[in-house]
Design an enzyme around this catalytic site. Structure first.
Site, PDB file in Angstrom:
ATOM      1  CG  ASP A 104      35.812  32.180  46.954  1.00 52.78           C
ATOM      2  OD1 ASP A 104      35.628  31.996  45.745  1.00 52.78           O
ATOM      3  OD2 ASP A 104      36.144  31.276  47.729  1.00 52.78           O
ATOM      4  N   GLY A 106      33.576  34.372  51.894  1.00 42.74           N
ATOM      5  CA  GLY A 106      33.090  35.429  52.772  1.00 42.74           C
ATOM      6  C   GLY A 106      33.917  35.585  54.038  1.00 42.74           C
ATOM      7  CB  THR A 108      38.278  38.213  53.272  1.00 44.10           C
ATOM      8  OG1 THR A 108      38.956  37.093  52.713  1.00 44.10           O
ATOM      9  CG2 THR A 108      39.241  39.372  53.383  1.00 44.10           C
ATOM     10  CE  LYS A 132      34.734  32.971  42.663  1.00 45.62           C
ATOM     11  NZ  LYS A 132      35.944  32.173  42.911  1.00 45.62           N
ATOM     12  CG  ASP A 160      45.968  37.380  42.243  1.00 43.97           C
ATOM     13  OD1 ASP A 160      44.948  37.729  42.868  1.00 43.97           O
ATOM     14  OD2 ASP A 160      46.836  36.634  42.729  1.00 43.97           O
TER      15      ASP A 160
HETATM   16  P1  IMP Z   1      36.976  34.943  50.749  1.00 44.74           P
HETATM   17  O1  IMP Z   1      37.569  35.316  52.077  1.00 44.74           O
HETATM   18  O2  IMP Z   1      36.911  33.461  50.573  1.00 44.74           O
HETATM   19  O3  IMP Z   1      35.641  35.612  50.506  1.00 44.74           O
HETATM   20  O4  IMP Z   1      38.005  35.371  49.657  1.00 44.74           O
HETATM   21  C1  IMP Z   1      38.036  36.616  49.129  1.00 44.74           C
HETATM   22  C2  IMP Z   1      39.337  36.866  48.434  1.00 44.74           C
HETATM   23  O5  IMP Z   1      39.786  35.729  47.694  1.00 44.74           O
HETATM   24  C3  IMP Z   1      39.183  37.968  47.408  1.00 44.74           C
HETATM   25  O6  IMP Z   1      39.492  39.211  47.962  1.00 44.74           O
HETATM   26  C4  IMP Z   1      40.155  37.588  46.315  1.00 44.74           C
HETATM   27  O7  IMP Z   1      41.395  38.191  46.566  1.00 44.74           O
HETATM   28  C5  IMP Z   1      40.274  36.097  46.434  1.00 44.74           C
HETATM   29  N1  IMP Z   1      39.478  35.392  45.393  1.00 44.74           N
HETATM   30  C6  IMP Z   1      38.313  34.748  45.577  1.00 44.74           C
HETATM   31  N2  IMP Z   1      37.862  34.213  44.443  1.00 44.74           N
HETATM   32  C7  IMP Z   1      38.758  34.551  43.485  1.00 44.74           C
HETATM   33  C8  IMP Z   1      38.822  34.301  42.060  1.00 44.74           C
HETATM   34  O8  IMP Z   1      37.956  33.664  41.429  1.00 44.74           O
HETATM   35  N3  IMP Z   1      39.897  34.821  41.428  1.00 44.74           N
HETATM   36  C9  IMP Z   1      40.878  35.537  42.062  1.00 44.74           C
HETATM   37  N4  IMP Z   1      40.835  35.798  43.391  1.00 44.74           N
HETATM   38  C10 IMP Z   1      39.791  35.302  44.095  1.00 44.74           C
END
Ligand code: IMP
Ligand code: MG
Length: 178
Positions: A104, A106, A108, A132, A160
């Site tokens: 999402d 990034g 993480t 995304k 989830d």
């Molecule tokens: P990031 O660190 O913002 O890239 O978030 C990644 C984590 O957010 C993923 O491993 C998911 O667990 C969670 N996540 C991001 N987008 C979604 C979504 O649309 N639905 C459910 N979980 C999401």
């Protein structure tokens, strides 16, 4: 249409299409990792179904471990990055494939990769089911991505909403205007 907690979701990606894209991604991995012996690290909880389907298409020797790294609550990424926990082997010299459900912002993956490099791994690549691109907030090299989606919140196939909705075979997108 399905209801998860207080939100309605509509069908977005059918299981058959998910399977096809995973097969294409597995073929790329099969070409790149033949003769190597990488360690797949699947990020819990979201990646458990993707990881299970992905490994059944892999033709090279590999190991898999499941690690935990929670950074998400409700529908917004908190950006609070915690440490990767649950890896029981020495990672020194290993080729690592991080298996993630969705990228999402990034944040993480952006925080995990340096943690792994600090442990002396030989290589780290990211294999994600979904991404995304419009939401990406950091520079991130994602070599293996099965599907890119617009900036929408989705559930199903391991993903989830507040802990619910992981069991669906298909992926559903939240209905806006609620
Ligand atoms: P990031 O660190 O913002 O890239 O978030 C990644 C984590 O957010 C993923 O491993 C998911 O667990 C969670 N996540 C991001 N987008 C979604 C979504 O649309 N639905 C459910 N979980 C999401
Ligand atoms: Mg996740």
């Amino acid at each position: 249409m399905i209801t998860v907690k207080d939100k309605q979701f509509e069908l977005f990606i059918q299981h058959q299409q998910i399977e096809e894209r995973i097969r294409v991604l597995a073929d790329k991995l099969n070409a790149d990792y033949q003769g190597k012996h990488p360690l797949l690290i699947a990020v819990l909880n979201g990646a458990f179904i993707f990881a299970a389907d992905l490994v059944r298409h892999l033709t090279f020797d590999h190991e898999i471990q499941f690690a935990k790294f929670a950074s998400y609550e409700g529908m917004e990424s908190t950006g609070h990055i915690k440490e990767l926990i649950g890896i029981s082997t020495d990672l020194k010299g290993k080729d690592i494939i991080l298996v993630e459900d969705i990228i999402d912002t990034g944040f993480t993956m952006h925080s995990i990769v340096p943690q792994l490099k600090a442990k002396g791994v030989r290589s780290v690549e990211i294999a994600t089911l979904l991404m995304k691109p419009q939401k990406l907030r950091v520079e991130l090299d994602v070599k293996y991505c099965a599907m890119e989606i617009p900036n929408e919140f989705i559930v199903g196939y391991g993903l989830d909403y507040d802990g619910i909705g992981r069991q669906y075979k298909d992926i559903y997108v939240v209905k806006d205007s609620q």
